[in-house]
Design a protein around this motif. Structure first.
Motif, PDB file in Angstrom:
ATOM      1  N   ALA A  20       0.847  -0.904  -0.275  1.00  0.00           N
ATOM      2  CA  ALA A  20       0.241   0.249  -0.071  1.00  0.00           C
ATOM      3  C   ALA A  20       0.814   0.978  -0.146  1.00  0.00           C
ATOM      4  N   GLU A  21       0.235   1.692  -1.100  1.00  0.00           N
ATOM      5  CA  GLU A  21       1.590   3.119  -0.141  1.00  0.00           C
ATOM      6  C   GLU A  21       1.421   4.121  -0.042  1.00  0.00           C
ATOM      7  N   ARG A  22       0.126   4.440   0.413  1.00  0.00           N
ATOM      8  CA  ARG A  22       0.096   5.002   1.717  1.00  0.00           C
ATOM      9  C   ARG A  22      -1.763   4.166   2.164  1.00  0.00           C
ATOM     10  N   TYR A  23      -2.214   4.609   3.125  1.00  0.00           N
ATOM     11  CA  TYR A  23      -3.198   4.133   3.813  1.00  0.00           C
ATOM     12  C   TYR A  23      -3.873   5.634   4.730  1.00  0.00           C
ATOM     13  N   THR A  69      -8.484   2.971   4.659  1.00  0.00           N
ATOM     14  CA  THR A  69      -8.775   2.342   3.345  1.00  0.00           C
ATOM     15  C   THR A  69      -6.905   2.668   3.248  1.00  0.00           C
ATOM     16  N   TYR A  82      -4.918   2.375  -0.317  1.00  0.00           N
ATOM     17  CA  TYR A  82      -3.983   3.396  -1.550  1.00  0.00           C
ATOM     18  C   TYR A  82      -3.307   1.877  -2.053  1.00  0.00           C
ATOM     19  N   LYS A 115       0.730   0.664  -8.285  1.00  0.00           N
ATOM     20  CA  LYS A 115      -0.113   0.233  -9.077  1.00  0.00           C
ATOM     21  C   LYS A 115       1.111  -0.381 -10.002  1.00  0.00           C
TER      22      LYS A 115
END
Length: 157
Positions: free
Chosen positions: A75-78, A88, A90, A93
């Protein structure tokens, strides 16, 4: 009075030469026991956990000895909702599994649902209890009275 000097040794054996390191770029670690499983949905012991940590990627990781400092990974951030009830993530990709399957929200959901439905009583699934309704479902599974209708109802939430 001065102490007499010690006599020089007469039979000194030279120290043996150190053997050459066969594989200087290889680290060998010895652990206690063998892994029970290498499936992160059911493994919950040290030997398997050490392998899993080096084979599987996680959404986040912790910063060394600072478990309160979370590092984004897959996850690149949350974000955490103000009430702390919703997270949540993110996702990065362009990441693929070894077989070429894309890493995406469907894959993350599958992994979490799989661990909850397996609900190994000796595994790590208990940590997923805070997910809406998961603890109740797992308790039914552990008690031996869950049905597929219970699983379907939980999935429909």
């Amino acid at each position: 009075m001065q102490k007499p000097a010690a006599p020089a040794p007469t039979n000194v054996t030279p120290a043996p030469a150190k053997p050459a390191v066969q594989n200087p770029d290889t680290i060998i670690e010895e652990t206690i026991g063998e892994p029970d499983y290498l499936d992160p949905a059911v493994d919950y012991e040290t030997a398997g956990g050490e392998v899993i940590t080096n084979v599987y990627e996680t959404l986040t990781w912790y910063n060394g000895t600072r478990a309160d400092q979370i590092i984004p990974w897959l996850a690149e951030r949350y974000e955490v909702s103000p009430d702390g009830m919703s997270y949540t993530f993110y996702l990065r990709k362009g990441i693929k599994f070894h077989d070429g399957t894309p890493f995406n929200a469907t894959a993350v959901n599958y992994s979490l649902v799989r661990a909850i439905v397996i609900a190994d009583p000796d595994g790590p699934a208990w940590m997923l209890g805070p997910i809406r309704g998961a603890e109740e479902l797992m308790e039914k599974i552990w008690a031996g009275n869950a049905t597929w209708d219970d699983v379907k109802a939980w999935l429909a939430k």
